[in-house]
Design a protein around this motif. Sequence first.
Motif, PDB file in Angstrom:
ATOM      1  N   UNK A  24       7.071 -16.219  20.244  1.00 19.03           N
ATOM      2  CA  UNK A  24       8.207 -16.180  19.317  1.00 19.03           C
ATOM      3  C   UNK A  24       7.904 -16.893  17.998  1.00 19.03           C
ATOM      4  N   UNK A  25       7.208 -18.032  18.108  1.00 21.10           N
ATOM      5  CA  UNK A  25       7.045 -18.840  16.900  1.00 21.10           C
ATOM      6  C   UNK A  25       5.765 -18.511  16.138  1.00 21.10           C
ATOM      7  N   UNK A  26       4.751 -17.984  16.820  1.00 24.40           N
ATOM      8  CA  UNK A  26       3.473 -17.744  16.121  1.00 24.40           C
ATOM      9  C   UNK A  26       3.038 -16.284  16.175  1.00 24.40           C
ATOM     10  N   UNK A  27       2.964 -15.714  17.374  1.00 27.62           N
ATOM     11  CA  UNK A  27       2.308 -14.413  17.502  1.00 27.62           C
ATOM     12  C   UNK A  27       3.052 -13.303  16.768  1.00 27.62           C
ATOM     13  N   UNK A  28       4.362 -13.273  16.923  1.00 27.91           N
ATOM     14  CA  UNK A  28       5.099 -12.152  16.325  1.00 27.91           C
ATOM     15  C   UNK A  28       4.906 -12.137  14.799  1.00 27.91           C
ATOM     16  N   UNK A  29       4.879 -13.321  14.193  1.00 25.88           N
ATOM     17  CA  UNK A  29       4.683 -13.360  12.737  1.00 25.88           C
ATOM     18  C   UNK A  29       3.234 -13.084  12.361  1.00 25.88           C
ATOM     19  N   UNK A  30       2.308 -13.600  13.176  1.00 28.76           N
ATOM     20  CA  UNK A  30       0.890 -13.365  12.884  1.00 28.76           C
ATOM     21  C   UNK A  30       0.587 -11.858  12.926  1.00 28.76           C
ATOM     22  N   UNK A  31       1.135 -11.170  13.909  1.00 32.62           N
ATOM     23  CA  UNK A  31       0.871  -9.729  14.016  1.00 32.62           C
ATOM     24  C   UNK A  31       1.491  -9.001  12.826  1.00 32.62           C
ATOM     25  N   UNK A  32       2.701  -9.384  12.476  1.00 34.83           N
ATOM     26  CA  UNK A  32       3.352  -8.770  11.298  1.00 34.83           C
ATOM     27  C   UNK A  32       2.503  -9.002  10.041  1.00 34.83           C
ATOM     28  N   UNK A  33       2.042 -10.234   9.865  1.00 36.03           N
ATOM     29  CA  UNK A  33       1.265 -10.542   8.650  1.00 36.03           C
ATOM     30  C   UNK A  33      -0.025  -9.731   8.586  1.00 36.03           C
ATOM     31  N   UNK A  34      -0.679  -9.604   9.739  1.00 34.12           N
ATOM     32  CA  UNK A  34      -1.925  -8.811   9.730  1.00 34.12           C
ATOM     33  C   UNK A  34      -1.600  -7.335   9.513  1.00 34.12           C
ATOM     34  N   UNK A  35      -0.472  -6.880  10.041  1.00 29.51           N
ATOM     35  CA  UNK A  35      -0.092  -5.485   9.812  1.00 29.51           C
ATOM     36  C   UNK A  35       0.297  -5.277   8.344  1.00 29.51           C
ATOM     37  N   UNK A  36       0.782  -6.327   7.705  1.00 28.09           N
ATOM     38  CA  UNK A  36       1.060  -6.233   6.268  1.00 28.09           C
ATOM     39  C   UNK A  36      -0.247  -6.194   5.489  1.00 28.09           C
ATOM     40  N   UNK A  37      -1.155  -7.148   5.779  1.00 26.06           N
ATOM     41  CA  UNK A  37      -2.439  -7.196   5.047  1.00 26.06           C
ATOM     42  C   UNK A  37      -3.195  -5.877   5.105  1.00 26.06           C
ATOM     43  N   UNK A  38      -3.076  -5.197   6.234  1.00 27.49           N
ATOM     44  CA  UNK A  38      -3.896  -4.000   6.435  1.00 27.49           C
ATOM     45  C   UNK A  38      -3.184  -2.723   5.985  1.00 27.49           C
ATOM     46  N   UNK A  39      -2.009  -2.862   5.372  1.00 29.82           N
ATOM     47  CA  UNK A  39      -1.331  -1.700   4.786  1.00 29.82           C
ATOM     48  C   UNK A  39      -0.368  -0.989   5.723  1.00 29.82           C
ATOM     49  N   UNK A  40      -0.282  -1.466   6.968  1.00 25.20           N
ATOM     50  CA  UNK A  40       0.573  -0.750   7.923  1.00 25.20           C
ATOM     51  C   UNK A  40       2.058  -0.827   7.530  1.00 25.20           C
ATOM     52  N   UNK A  41       2.486  -1.998   7.054  1.00 24.42           N
ATOM     53  CA  UNK A  41       3.899  -2.150   6.719  1.00 24.42           C
ATOM     54  C   UNK A  41       4.206  -1.337   5.463  1.00 24.42           C
ATOM     55  N   UNK A  42       3.338  -1.485   4.459  1.00 26.55           N
ATOM     56  CA  UNK A  42       3.556  -0.790   3.183  1.00 26.55           C
ATOM     57  C   UNK A  42       3.556   0.732   3.352  1.00 26.55           C
ATOM     58  N   UNK A  43       2.788   1.196   4.330  1.00 24.51           N
ATOM     59  CA  UNK A  43       2.713   2.647   4.545  1.00 24.51           C
ATOM     60  C   UNK A  43       4.102   3.250   4.735  1.00 24.51           C
ATOM     61  N   UNK A  44       5.029   2.447   5.262  1.00 24.09           N
ATOM     62  CA  UNK A  44       6.381   2.973   5.492  1.00 24.09           C
ATOM     63  C   UNK A  44       7.157   3.205   4.188  1.00 24.09           C
TER      64      UNK A  44
END
Length: 602
Positions: A24-44
Motif C-alpha cells: 500500500x505504501x510503496x509498491x503501488x506507487x512505485x509501479x505507477x511511477x515506473x508505468x509513468x516513466x515508460x509511457x504507459x500512463x501517458x499512452x491513455x
Amino acid sequence: MRSITFDKINITGGFWKARQEINRSATINAVWNRFSDTGRVKAFDFKWKEGDDCKPHIFWDSDIAKWIESAAYIIAKNPDKELENKIERIIDRIEENQHTDGYFNLYYTLCEPGKRFTDRTCHELYCLGHLIEAAVAYYNATGKDRFINLLCKYLDLVEKVFVKENSAAFVTPGHEEIELALFKLYGCTGNERWLDLAMFFLNMRGTVPHDQSLYEGTHPKYSQSHLPVREQFEAVGHCVRACYLYSAMADAALTMKDEKLKYACERIFDDIVNKKMYITGGLGSSHKGESFTVSYDLPNETAYAETCAAISLAFFAQRMFILTGESKYADVIERVMYNGIIAGISLDGISFFYENPLEINLINHNRHICVSNGERLPITQRKEVFDCSCCPPNLTRFVASLGDYIFAENGDAIYVNQFIESEYEENGQSISIRTEYPSQGTVEIKSSFDKAVAVRIPSWCSRFTASVPYTRKGGYIFFDKGISDIIIIFDISPVINVSNPLVWENAGKCAITAGPVVYCAEGVDNGDLRGLFIKHNPNFTVEYSELYKTNIIKASAVKYKDNGQLYSTREFEKENTELTLIPYFAFANRGESDMKVWINVE
Ligand code: FUB
Ligand code: ZN
C-alpha cells in the motif's frame, strides 16, 4: 463452498500485514511511477503518433488495468483519494477515447488502426479481460459503475462480432483471461449475457481449425487450443495462459454444474502438482514459450517460474477449493504464496523478478567471458520495470486481495484455510486468528459463529496438537459449534524434502522447508557454495530474522576441501561446517550471489 472475500476481512498483524503495508505504501506507487516513466500512463491520452518515443505495446492496457484493480483493492480497505483520482483520470481517458461502437484498445487505435480483431496473438481480448477485472474491483470498492458501463458497451461489440456475426479473424483469444473476467462480471452484474459469452469462448476453444493453426512457430498447445476444454487433462503450453483458462473452466464447472469440466480441472490440477510444479509453487520449466514442458522436467537454474504463473496457480487452486472443498487446493495456495509468488518482489517492495530460478551459479552468468553461446539464464537481481511488465501489477493485486484466501463457509462450518492474523465479522458474529505464522506454529482461533470451525491441516504437517477435542475429515479438523477458543500448534521444525527420482536435476539433493516456507542457501552467507554438502541427518537450529519477518535456519553440513587436484580416486578431505539457509522468497536481496534451493546431501 462460499468464499469469504477480502473486503469482509481485516488482516490485523504479522507477516502478511507487513507485506500489505509495503504494498500500500510503496509498491503501488512505485509501479505507477515506473508505468509513468515508460509511457504507459501517458499512452491513455491517445496522443502518441508514429515516430514518437514509447510506442504503445499490445498489452499496455492490461498493465494499467491490473494496476487499477490493485489500487481498487487497496481503496476498498483504506480509502485513498489520491489513488482514486488516478483511477478516475484513466477512466476519463477511456471514456473520451472509446470508439463510438464501444471498441477500446491502445495499440490498435494508435498503432494499427483498421486492423482490430485480425490477429489472435495480439491480446485485445486479454486486455479487455483485465479491464473488466479492474472495473469490477473498482465498482466493488466505490459503488461507481461508470467504468463497468463503458466496458459493457465494448462487450456488446465483442458479442456482436464474435458470437452473432462471427466476423473476427479468430474465434477464441490467443491469451486467455477474458473468460475468467466475464465470470466476475456475471457475478457482479447478474447479467447472463456475460455468462453466455464466457461459455462461448470456453466451448469454442480447441474446436476451431483456424485458432489451432501454428502461430509464430508455436503449437496449438501453446494456447491450450489443441483440444476442446472438456477433453484437456494435462497442463500444456504457456503457463499463465493455461492457468487463467483452467481458472475459468473451474468457474464454469461451478456455475454450470458441469461435471465434465470439473473432471478435466481435477485431472489438470493433479498433473501440475504431481508432475510439473517446482517445490516453490513456480510453474514453467522453459523460457521458450514461457511454458510447461514434460513431466518431471524441472531444471533449477534455467527455471522460468514466472511470477504471474505462480499467481495464476493460486487463482486456479482457489477456484478448485470452492468447487470441491478439498484442502489440497488450499495447500497449494499456501505453498505458492509463501514461495513462488513473493520471491517475485524485493523486501523493500519496489523491484521485481519476472523469472524465479531455484538456483544461481554466477560462473554460468559470466561464461560468455570464455565461450560465447551460454544457456539463456534468468537475471540475478530484481528490476523496477520490464518491457514486458506483467508481473509487478499482478503482485500488487494479489497481495492487496490476499484476504480472499483465509476463510470460507459451507453449510454448518467456517473453514480456516490460511493462518494469517485476521478477523472476519458478519451479522454480529466473528472469527479471528492470532498467530506469528510462519515463524511459529501456534495458531489461536476465536469464533462466536453458530457454526463448527474446520481448520486445514497443511499437507506438510506431520505433527500438531489442539487445545480442544476435534474430529478429522480429510484434510480438515472440525471443532463442534459452540467451541469458541481453539489453540492449534503445528510442528514447524525444519524438514528435509526429496524429489521424485525422475526429476533428473534433484538426484542426490534435498530442499529444506519449515512449515510452508522453502529455504535456500546463498553465497552471501555461506561463501562458495561448491563443495558444500548438507549432512544426511542434519542438526537444525532456527532463529528469527527481523529482515525476513520469519526464521532463518542453520544446518550442519560438510565442506570438501580443494587440494589442488582436479580428480582423485580417494575422497577429498572435508570439514564440518554450518550452512545458513534463508527463506527462498528473500533471495537476491543482498546483492548478486550464488543460490541453491536443492542442496547436495553428504
Ligand atoms: O502475454 C501477456 C503476459 O506477458 C503473459 O501472461 C506473461 O507470461 C507475459 O508473456
Ligand atoms: Zn508476468
